[in-house]
Design an enzyme around this catalytic site. Structure first.
Site, PDB file in Angstrom:
ATOM      1  N   ASP A 195       0.862  -1.166   0.000  1.00 48.23           N
ATOM      2  CA  ASP A 195       0.000   0.000   0.000  1.00 48.23           C
ATOM      3  C   ASP A 195       0.917   1.240   0.000  1.00 48.23           C
ATOM      4  O   ASP A 195       2.131   1.144   0.173  1.00 48.23           O
ATOM      5  CB  ASP A 195      -0.949  -0.026   1.216  1.00 48.23           C
ATOM      6  CG  ASP A 195      -2.161   0.878   0.981  1.00 48.23           C
ATOM      7  OD1 ASP A 195      -3.175   0.681   1.659  1.00 48.23           O
ATOM      8  OD2 ASP A 195      -2.094   1.747   0.086  1.00 48.23           O
TER       9      ASP A 195
HETATM   10  C1  GLC Z   1      -4.257   4.285  -0.143  1.00 47.31           C
HETATM   11  C2  GLC Z   1      -5.174   3.179   0.280  1.00 47.31           C
HETATM   12  C3  GLC Z   1      -5.350   2.101  -0.747  1.00 47.31           C
HETATM   13  C4  GLC Z   1      -5.285   2.709  -2.137  1.00 47.31           C
HETATM   14  C5  GLC Z   1      -3.868   3.228  -2.323  1.00 47.31           C
HETATM   15  C6  GLC Z   1      -3.667   3.873  -3.707  1.00 47.31           C
HETATM   16  O1  GLC Z   1      -3.497   4.760   0.922  1.00 47.31           O
HETATM   17  O2  GLC Z   1      -4.927   2.557   1.536  1.00 47.31           O
HETATM   18  O3  GLC Z   1      -6.611   1.465  -0.493  1.00 47.31           O
HETATM   19  O4  GLC Z   1      -5.587   1.739  -3.109  1.00 47.31           O
HETATM   20  O5  GLC Z   1      -3.496   4.166  -1.323  1.00 47.31           O
HETATM   21  O6  GLC Z   1      -4.444   5.022  -3.806  1.00 47.31           O
END
Ligand code: GLC
Length: 729
Positions: free
Chosen positions: A264
């Site tokens: 993430d």
């Molecule tokens: C965010 C979220 C995740 C998302 C990613 C890209 O922090 O936790 O769910 O897909 O970043 O935007």
């Protein structure tokens, strides 16, 4: 490209190139015409690092993505194409209800249809992959990201995660036109943060993790999800992005996932904040060892892996296995042959918010609404004198926090929906602000007069109306990421509006917009009817009008319990009996209970009313005993005993009365949504197999155990309609 050629390509790539494939940067580093800007970035990438990055997140639009891809491939020694990824969580340009609302439809086919529409729109806009489905189990309404989940039940979440994967990816391969790859997230257990506070630690027993939190991810992986995203949280004090046991042993070993794992956002560097990595070098080593293939938006991999490979601290074989998975994904998407895939400006324009997608969004929104209370005031008669009051009545921002490609102008507000339908005398008033103005928390300053004027205008309308519809609820950004709330009641200004309106008119329908179950105890007491509409998306206003006036009979059933108060949270139907169960109506003191509130939620999982009534007959089991090899059939008759057609969600729960470990009081193991005309009766049956009885026993084996079981079949998780059967050795 044939897969063996991928290995040849890999062998030809330099170490820098390979590590470049393991970096994902945001689209902000690319200008409109696709030229890399001098990175004005907080991460500190070099121009060379961005030039070699293997994937881009968050950039959308045919023109821009074509430009970026073209320039990128010109600069690639091996002309390896980029993957474009983004968060298409509940629709792209046509915004569908938030996933928590989609859970309330109990309709996997409809959820799949919505995902397929989102895939068509986003593929035409140049996207290749979406960071969806979010398969996290959620049981704590304080956590803002419950809006992204399909709810508190593992079985329902599993079926809907599977439906979303199949909707995005199709069944004929990722190269197919209009399909995008799915990324299931957040692996694992992110939905159980301590105290409901986002990013906080997660403390789950191994058995709870395996029995409750892992199944939905497993269903998504089993459906062929192309990618998995690590979660921000620790599990047993180990952050997922460094959790080798979770990512390699469980995800890849037990679940058989052989696709790409992406961290993430910044989760690899955050291993330092967690205190499990001294520095970015160690963070990179830990994540690579755990099997994380792509580093989203940090420079741990691109800046700190090469020298560690050269020093022998990191095996290049680990790099190769990660890069080969990334190349394989690009190949499965057909990007080597067609790096632009479905990017097409005309198609992008034609599909965005097309009538077919709007119709699906409208149908899904109406099916996602849950009628929590109705003293008979609903459905509204078209000729009644109606006052529509509240801060959400004309608010176009009724889509979830992840709907960054939505535009307010394209959203049908509740007011517009009611006007579109055309009905008697309707008048509108805002009544109050959506929330207290910042800095005006204590109601001081000139805004008090303005607020009082709004209130009085609304009260005057309410006095003259036959019925009032109150549009209340959360701001769309008061749920979603980094949006946990300790107090889940509505803002004081909205509660004041409710009280003042209810004081002059008893015929009040409360329509609640929210990204989570709220504490609506007082609203539920005062209003004659309560309709939960969540964040309904582009067609929300039309769908609300459809349901308020009875053109659509509400059939939503709660995917997540509405707590009696936040003090109960986490509250969910699948609780445990404890050694001192608090049986209904008991006056005993020394049992598991509160002094001040009931144990049960205000409205439980699986609950929802209809404009008709259904009679569900006794549970008929074909036998009272079953062997492990048997399939026990249970059935009920369901009759529409009311005056209008409608859908009922017939739910089947199983209870393991006594086992080697304590078992939940019941667990959903089947549901069927059926439509019946007035007077129509139908038999609904379920098959119970030994697999449905399995759990992780005292030795952590996933087995069923012989003994007494109860099967409940009804229209909510509190149904008492039961039969008993025995599983034999
Ligand atoms: C965010 C979220 C995740 C998302 C990613 C890209 O922090 O936790 O769910 O897909 O970043 O935007």
């Amino acid at each position: 490209m044939e897969s063996d050629k991928l290995s040849t390509l890999l062998k030809d790539m330099s170490l820098e190139e390979k590590i470049g494939q393991m970096l994902q940067v945001s689209g902000v580093f690319y200008t409109e015409d696709g030229v890399l800007t001098g990175p004005a970035n907080t991460v500190g990438y070099t121009e060379e690092e961005i030039r070699l990055a293997g994937s881009v997140l968050g950039a959308v639009g045919t023109e821009q993505l074509r430009q970026i891809q073209t320039r990128y491939m010109e600069r690639q020694p091996h002309h390896i194409p980029l993957i474009f990824m983004a968060d298409v969580i509940n629709g792209f340009r046509t915004v569908f209800p938030i996933p928590l609302a989609q859970g309330c439809t109990f309709d996997p086919e409809l959820v799949e249809e919505g995902a397929a529409a989102a895939a068509r729109e986003s593929a035409a806009a140049g996207l290749h992959l979406t960071f969806s489905p979010m398969a996290d189990l959620v049981r704590d309404a304080r956590w803002g990201r419950v809006m992204e989940s399909t709810g508190e039940d593992a079985w329902l979440n599993g079926r809907l995660a599977k439906a979303m994967v199949e909707g995005y990816q199709g069944r004929g391969g990722l190269r197919k036109k209009g399909r995008i790859a799915a990324c299931v997230k957040h692996f694992a257990g992110y939905g159980a943060p301590t105290a409901g506070r986002d990013y906080n630690s997660v403390e789950l027993s191994e058995r709870t993790l395996r029995d409750d939190y892992l199944p939905a991810y497993r269903e998504a992986v089993g459906a062929g999800a192309a990618m998995v995203m690590t979660s921000f949280n620790t599990l047993d004090r180990v952050p997922s992005s460094a959790n080798r046991r979770l990512m390699r042993d469980i995800l890849r070993g037990e679940m058989g996932f052989d696709g790409v794992v992406i961290s993430d956002w910044a989760a690899i560097e955050e291993l330092c904040s967690h205190g499990v990595a001294q520095d970015k070098e160690q963070a990179a080593r830990l994540a690579l060892d755990a099997g994380v293939d792509i580093d989203m938006m940090t420079n741990c991999y691109c800046r700190h892996l090469k020298k560690q490979v050269e020093s022998g601290a990191v095996s290049e074989a680990l790099i190769d296995e990660a890069v080969l998975r990334i190349l394989r994904l690009k190949n499965e998407l057909g990007l080597f042959e067609n790096p632009y895939k479905d990017a097409d400006a005309a198609e992008e324009q034609a599909l965005a918010l097309c009538s077919a997608h709007r119709q699906t969004a409208r149908r899904m929104a109406a099916e996602s609404f849950v009628l929590l209370k109705n003293d008979g005031i609903l459905p509204l008669a078209a000729e009644c004198r109606l006052a529509v009051i509240g801060p959400h009545a004309a608010n176009p921002e009724i889509y979830g926090a992840w709907s960054m490609h939505a535009a307010p102008a394209e959203t049908v507000t509740m007011e517009a929906g009611i006007k579109n339908r055309g009905c008697g005398q309707v008048c509108f008033a805002q009544g109050c602000a959506l929330q207290e103005a910042l800095g005006d928390q204590d109601g001081q300053g000139e805004s008090t007069e303005a607020a009082e004027r709004l209130l009085q205008e609304a009260v005057e309308l309410a006095k003259k109306a036959d019925k009032v519809v109150l549009a209340l609820g959360e701001h769309r950004l008061h749920s979603g990421e980094a949006a946990s709330r300790a107090d889940i009641t509505l803002p004081a200004c909205q509660m004041e509006l409710l009280r003042r309106v209810c004081a002059v008119n008893k015929n009040v329908v409360a329509v609640i917009f929210s990204g989570r179950p709220l504490d609506i105890q007082e609203i539920s007491e005062r209003a004659a009817a309560v309709l939960a509409v969540w964040m309904p998306g582009t067609e929300g206003g039309n769908a609300i009008a459809d349901v308020l006036f009875g053109d659509v009979n509400p059939s939503g059933r709660l995917s997540m319990s509405f707590p009696y108060s936040v003090g109960q949270v986490p509250v969910f139907y699948g609780q445990f009996r404890t050694g001192r169960p608090c049986t209904e109506g008991t006056q005993e003191k020394y049992v598991s209970r509160y002094l001040d509130i009931p144990n049960r939620p205000l409205y439980p999982f699986g609950y929802g009313l209809s404009y008709t009534t259904f009679a569900i007959g006794p549970v008929q089991a074909d036998a009272q005993r079953m062997r492990k090899s048997d399939r026990l059939r249970v059935s009920v008759t369901v009759k529409n005993t009311g005056s209008v057609g409608g859908s009922e969600v017939v739910q089947m729960y199983l209870a393991d009365v006594s086992a080697s470990v304590a078992r939940p009081v019941r667990e959903l193991r089947g549901f069927q949504k059926i439509y019946l005309e007035p007077g129509e009766e139908r038999e609904v049956s379920f098959e119970i197999t030994e697999e449905l009885l399995r759990f992780h026993d005292i030795h952590m084996n996933y087995v069923s155990e012989p003994g007494e079981f109860r099967v409940y079949v009804g229209n909510s998780s509190e149904t008492k309609n039961e039969a008993v059967f025995w599983l034999e050795e």
